[in-house]
Design a protein around this motif. Structure first.
Motif, PDB file in Angstrom:
ATOM      1  N   ALA A 141       0.824  -1.203   0.000  1.00 12.43           N
ATOM      2  CA  ALA A 141       0.000   0.000   0.000  1.00 12.43           C
ATOM      3  C   ALA A 141       0.859   1.254   0.000  1.00 12.43           C
ATOM      4  O   ALA A 141       0.550   2.248  -0.685  1.00 12.43           O
ATOM      5  CB  ALA A 141      -0.943  -0.010   1.199  1.00 12.43           C
ATOM      6  N   LEU A 142       1.956   1.243   0.755  1.00 14.65           N
ATOM      7  CA  LEU A 142       2.847   2.396   0.805  1.00 14.65           C
ATOM      8  C   LEU A 142       3.529   2.622  -0.543  1.00 14.65           C
ATOM      9  O   LEU A 142       3.622   3.758  -1.027  1.00 14.65           O
ATOM     10  CB  LEU A 142       3.894   2.204   1.898  1.00 14.65           C
ATOM     11  N   ILE A 143       4.004   1.536  -1.162  1.00 12.26           N
ATOM     12  CA  ILE A 143       4.678   1.668  -2.459  1.00 12.26           C
ATOM     13  C   ILE A 143       3.693   2.074  -3.535  1.00 12.26           C
ATOM     14  O   ILE A 143       3.959   2.960  -4.352  1.00 12.26           O
ATOM     15  CB  ILE A 143       5.385   0.356  -2.834  1.00 12.26           C
ATOM     16  N   ALA A 144       2.510   1.432  -3.544  1.00 15.34           N
ATOM     17  CA  ALA A 144       1.502   1.745  -4.555  1.00 15.34           C
ATOM     18  C   ALA A 144       1.027   3.184  -4.424  1.00 15.34           C
ATOM     19  O   ALA A 144       0.702   3.834  -5.422  1.00 15.34           O
ATOM     20  CB  ALA A 144       0.323   0.783  -4.432  1.00 15.34           C
ATOM     21  N   GLY A 145       0.973   3.701  -3.195  1.00 15.99           N
ATOM     22  CA  GLY A 145       0.564   5.084  -2.968  1.00 15.99           C
ATOM     23  C   GLY A 145       1.702   6.076  -3.123  1.00 15.99           C
ATOM     24  O   GLY A 145       1.527   7.267  -2.845  1.00 15.99           O
ATOM     25  N   ARG A 146       2.861   5.594  -3.559  1.00 11.87           N
ATOM     26  CA  ARG A 146       4.048   6.422  -3.778  1.00 11.87           C
ATOM     27  C   ARG A 146       4.519   7.108  -2.502  1.00 11.87           C
ATOM     28  O   ARG A 146       5.141   8.175  -2.539  1.00 11.87           O
ATOM     29  CB  ARG A 146       3.767   7.472  -4.862  1.00 11.87           C
ATOM     30  N   LYS A 147       4.216   6.506  -1.354  1.00 11.57           N
ATOM     31  CA  LYS A 147       4.703   7.031  -0.083  1.00 11.57           C
ATOM     32  C   LYS A 147       6.019   6.385   0.327  1.00 11.57           C
ATOM     33  O   LYS A 147       6.724   6.910   1.188  1.00 11.57           O
ATOM     34  CB  LYS A 147       3.647   6.810   0.999  1.00 11.57           C
ATOM     35  N   LEU A 148       6.310   5.255  -0.270  1.00 10.51           N
ATOM     36  CA  LEU A 148       7.584   4.565  -0.078  1.00 10.51           C
ATOM     37  C   LEU A 148       8.137   4.269  -1.454  1.00 10.51           C
ATOM     38  O   LEU A 148       7.468   3.626  -2.274  1.00 10.51           O
ATOM     39  CB  LEU A 148       7.377   3.260   0.715  1.00 10.51           C
TER      40      LEU A 148
END
Length: 313
Positions: A141-148
């Motif tokens: 979720a973090l990677i997909a949301g470009r937060k990670l």
């Protein structure tokens, strides 16, 4: 007999080593819920390790507000809330992945001299799997949301492929309770597991067919809904360098959950929606170029493996 003796000796030495730090961290410490837990006494805990059972006497704290206790040393050693050491838990997970839990317990006993009941081996593997799945969902979720933002692979491949599909897995009646089935009695006997694999293939064999690059595969599998699986696919694509490759090719069979936006790969396939676009002829292959460098391939038959796709000049 020699192995049993060595394991017993190793377990004794490990126990002495761990006993050097009983985990006393002062008269009070945070309980994790915004309160202070106070030191009360020392209590024993026995847990199994790859060297056998070890009993550790560690400091015990109690939080009057939460009405529960905790031992800081348990968390430091990775045995909080469990009776298996991290090493033995990892060993059990590997054995459990090879087959039924009874077989896993037998493998542990035969190969490592560690005895666990079938039920205990199964519960430990299921708990570990649930924990790992939760961490994977959070990270996706973090990677997909470009937060990670993970570092791109080095070197970045020229082309990247992703194959997406789903299949039924036979389950116990308890696991399928309340689910509609396709049989005449309406009972479900399987659950759909959604699968994805990312890979590269730069070479061809003597017949001109592509050969998947060795050790290039990374896999995704979940029973979660398509939207959750979509985040996992998107995250893995980003991790594998989908933003940087010359061409990304996504392979699917045209199922609605793959074609429709429920899949949630809009960052990898930047279109407003994917239509359920099916081939005209039986067994044929359909290719749709979504944008320069992004290709979606829907094949009715898995045997259709060679498809000429558009490439960015």
């Amino acid at each position: 007999m020699i192995r049993a003796g060595l394991l017993k000796l190793g377990g004794s030495m490990l126990g002495q080593l761990l006993a050097a730090d009983p985990g006393q961290r002062g008269p009070r410490l945070p309980c994790g819920q915004g309160h202070q837990a106070e030191f009360t006494d020392y209590r024993d805990k026995t847990f199994d390790t790859v060297l056998g059972p070890v009993t550790l006497r560690r400091a015990w704290y109690h939080c009057a507000a939460c009405k529960h206790g905790l031992a800081p040393r348990d968390a430091e050693l990775g045995v909080a809330g469990t009776s298996l050491s991290p090493g033995l838990a990892a060993m059990n997970d590997t054995a459990a992945a090879a087959g039924p839990f009874a077989k896993a317990a037998g493998l542990l006993e035969d190969l490592a001299g560690v005895w666990l009941t079938v039920k205990r081996a199964g519960r430990a593997a299921e708990a570990s799997g649930a924990a790992q799945a939760g961490l994977a969902r959070e990270r996706s979720a973090l990677i997909a949301g470009r937060k990670l933002v993970p570092m791109p692979p080095s070197p970045v491949p020229d082309m990247l492929y992703a194959a997406i599909d789903g299949t039924g897995v036979t389950m116990t009646a308890k696991e399928t309770a309340g689910r509609a089935g396709k049989g005449q009695d309406g009972r479900a006997r399987t659950r759909e597991v959604k699968l994805g694999v990312f890979f590269t293939q730069d070479d061809v064999d003597d017949d001109g067919y592509p050969v998947r690059d060795r050790a290039s595969c990374s896999y995704i599998a979940t029973f979660e809904p398509a939207a959750v699986f979509g985040d996992m696919v998107k995250a893995e694509g980003i991790r594998r360098g989908a933003d940087h490759v010359r061409q990304l090719t996504i392979l699917g069979d045209g199922a609605a959950w793959i074609c429709y936006p429920d899949l949630g790969v809009t960052d990898l396939v930047p279109v407003t929606w994917l239509s359920r676009w099916c081939p005209g002829g039986a067994g044929g292959t359909a290719v749709r170029v979504m944008r320069s460098g992004i290709v979606i391939v829907f094949a009715l038959r898995v045997s259709v493996t060679m498809t000429r796709v558009a490439r960015r000049s």
